[in-house]
Design an enzyme around this catalytic site. Structure first.
Site, PDB file in Angstrom:
ATOM      1  N   ARG A  76      -3.780   4.629  -3.403  1.00 24.05           N
ATOM      2  CA  ARG A  76      -4.823   3.767  -2.494  1.00 24.05           C
ATOM      3  C   ARG A  76      -4.474   2.575  -2.106  1.00 24.05           C
ATOM      4  O   ARG A  76      -3.578   1.665  -2.533  1.00 24.05           O
ATOM      5  CB  ARG A  76      -6.055   3.338  -3.795  1.00 24.05           C
ATOM      6  CG  ARG A  76      -6.846   4.566  -4.403  1.00 24.05           C
ATOM      7  CD  ARG A  76      -7.811   4.353  -5.387  1.00 24.05           C
ATOM      8  NE  ARG A  76      -8.082   5.546  -5.996  1.00 24.05           N
ATOM      9  CZ  ARG A  76      -8.971   6.370  -5.610  1.00 24.05           C
ATOM     10  NH1 ARG A  76      -9.644   6.253  -4.606  1.00 24.05           N
ATOM     11  NH2 ARG A  76      -9.294   7.630  -6.349  1.00 24.05           N
TER      12      ARG A  76
ATOM     13  N   ASN B  35      -0.046   2.614  12.386  1.00 24.19           N
ATOM     14  CA  ASN B  35       0.151   1.319  13.001  1.00 24.19           C
ATOM     15  C   ASN B  35       1.785   1.193  13.195  1.00 24.19           C
ATOM     16  O   ASN B  35       2.290   1.533  12.517  1.00 24.19           O
ATOM     17  CB  ASN B  35      -0.303   0.327  12.134  1.00 24.19           C
ATOM     18  CG  ASN B  35      -2.022   0.092  12.219  1.00 24.19           C
ATOM     19  OD1 ASN B  35      -2.666   0.691  13.107  1.00 24.19           O
ATOM     20  ND2 ASN B  35      -2.311  -0.434  11.114  1.00 24.19           N
TER      21      ASN B  35
ATOM     22  N   HIS C 269       3.786   4.574   7.391  1.00 22.98           N
ATOM     23  CA  HIS C 269       2.914   4.881   6.228  1.00 22.98           C
ATOM     24  C   HIS C 269       1.629   5.485   7.129  1.00 22.98           C
ATOM     25  O   HIS C 269       1.347   4.875   8.340  1.00 22.98           O
ATOM     26  CB  HIS C 269       2.280   3.756   5.345  1.00 22.98           C
ATOM     27  CG  HIS C 269       2.006   2.397   6.147  1.00 22.98           C
ATOM     28  ND1 HIS C 269       2.893   1.619   6.597  1.00 22.98           N
ATOM     29  CD2 HIS C 269       0.793   1.825   6.777  1.00 22.98           C
ATOM     30  CE1 HIS C 269       2.472   0.630   7.330  1.00 22.98           C
ATOM     31  NE2 HIS C 269       1.242   0.688   7.241  1.00 22.98           N
TER      32      HIS C 269
ATOM     33  N   HIS D 154      -2.490   5.973   7.291  1.00 23.41           N
ATOM     34  CA  HIS D 154      -3.665   5.382   6.581  1.00 23.41           C
ATOM     35  C   HIS D 154      -4.643   6.923   6.684  1.00 23.41           C
ATOM     36  O   HIS D 154      -4.655   7.360   7.737  1.00 23.41           O
ATOM     37  CB  HIS D 154      -4.209   4.312   7.374  1.00 23.41           C
ATOM     38  CG  HIS D 154      -3.561   3.306   7.296  1.00 23.41           C
ATOM     39  ND1 HIS D 154      -4.073   2.092   6.632  1.00 23.41           N
ATOM     40  CD2 HIS D 154      -2.741   2.552   8.153  1.00 23.41           C
ATOM     41  CE1 HIS D 154      -3.115   1.065   6.753  1.00 23.41           C
ATOM     42  NE2 HIS D 154      -2.415   1.189   7.586  1.00 23.41           N
TER      43      HIS D 154
HETATM   44  P1  5GP Z   1      -0.422  -1.800   8.217  1.00 26.32           P
HETATM   45  O1  5GP Z   1      -1.092  -3.014   8.633  1.00 26.32           O
HETATM   46  O2  5GP Z   1       1.336  -2.235   7.941  1.00 26.32           O
HETATM   47  O3  5GP Z   1      -0.543  -0.546   8.775  1.00 26.32           O
HETATM   48  O4  5GP Z   1      -1.043  -1.693   6.675  1.00 26.32           O
HETATM   49  C1  5GP Z   1      -0.367  -1.948   5.475  1.00 26.32           C
HETATM   50  C2  5GP Z   1      -1.317  -1.634   4.447  1.00 26.32           C
HETATM   51  O5  5GP Z   1      -0.722  -1.790   3.205  1.00 26.32           O
HETATM   52  C3  5GP Z   1      -2.647  -2.566   4.546  1.00 26.32           C
HETATM   53  O6  5GP Z   1      -3.717  -2.045   4.850  1.00 26.32           O
HETATM   54  C4  5GP Z   1      -2.597  -3.318   3.106  1.00 26.32           C
HETATM   55  O7  5GP Z   1      -3.809  -3.408   2.656  1.00 26.32           O
HETATM   56  C5  5GP Z   1      -1.716  -2.467   2.391  1.00 26.32           C
HETATM   57  N1  5GP Z   1      -0.960  -2.797   1.108  1.00 26.32           N
HETATM   58  C6  5GP Z   1      -0.181  -4.009   1.502  1.00 26.32           C
HETATM   59  N2  5GP Z   1       0.634  -4.292   0.350  1.00 26.32           N
HETATM   60  C7  5GP Z   1      -0.063  -3.331  -0.671  1.00 26.32           C
HETATM   61  C8  5GP Z   1       0.273  -3.310  -1.842  1.00 26.32           C
HETATM   62  O8  5GP Z   1       1.253  -4.019  -2.716  1.00 26.32           O
HETATM   63  N3  5GP Z   1      -0.338  -2.039  -2.563  1.00 26.32           N
HETATM   64  C9  5GP Z   1      -0.956  -1.379  -2.124  1.00 26.32           C
HETATM   65  N4  5GP Z   1      -1.617  -0.393  -2.651  1.00 26.32           N
HETATM   66  N5  5GP Z   1      -1.283  -1.574  -0.563  1.00 26.32           N
HETATM   67  C10 5GP Z   1      -0.746  -2.495  -0.048  1.00 26.32           C
END
Ligand code: 5GP
Ligand code: ZN
Length: 113
Positions: A29, A87, A100, A102
């Site tokens: 999550r 992203n 990753h 989403h």
């Molecule tokens: P990005 O903007 O790189 O596509 O998304 C990174 C996602 O990772 C964000 O939605 C953020 O909330 C999530 N995220 C960042 N650090 C952590 C973490 O330590 N644990 C979890 N579960 N999610 C994280």
């Protein structure tokens, strides 16, 4: 990668709410959910971004998408629809440099893209 937060989640050195794991990937999550259901699906291999996908990794990326679909079914929101997002890089809004996917669902998510 020692400084990568998602590698630390894979290695269980920092906690996460892991909802799926196999040899290739884990799903957990998002800590800051943008929808009723918001999961991140990541390969165990440290691949920095979509921009680093090569031919040898095409099947792996397909497996991430397949897992997203299966998870949407498992958590009961597949029928109403969902959103999948990668992203990539600074302009794409990528914060964590470990590729990753989403998976967002469980409510209407119309508008962003
Ligand atoms: P990005 O903007 O790189 O596509 O998304 C990174 C996602 O990772 C964000 O939605 C953020 O909330 C999530 N995220 C960042 N650090 C952590 C973490 O330590 N644990 C979890 N579960 N999610 C994280
Ligand atoms: Zn990593």
């Amino acid at each position: 990668m020692p400084d990568c937060i998602f590698c630390k989640i894979i290695n269980k050195t920092i906690p996460a709410d892991i909802v799926y794991e196999d040899d290739q990937m884990i799903a957990f999550r998002d800590i800051n959910p943008k929808a009723k259901y918001h999961f991140l699906i990541i390969p165990k291999e440290h691949i920095p971004s979509v921009d680093e996908i090569n031919e040898a990794r095409i099947e792996l990326v397909g497996s991430l998408i397949y897992r997203a679909k299966e998870m949407a079914r498992k958590f009961g929101f597949a029928a109403s629809g969902y959103k999948l997002v990668f992203n990539c890089g600074k302009d794409g809004g990528q914060i964590v440099d470990h590729i990753h996917l989403h998976l967002l669902g469980g409510e209407p998510l119309i508008g962003a893209v």
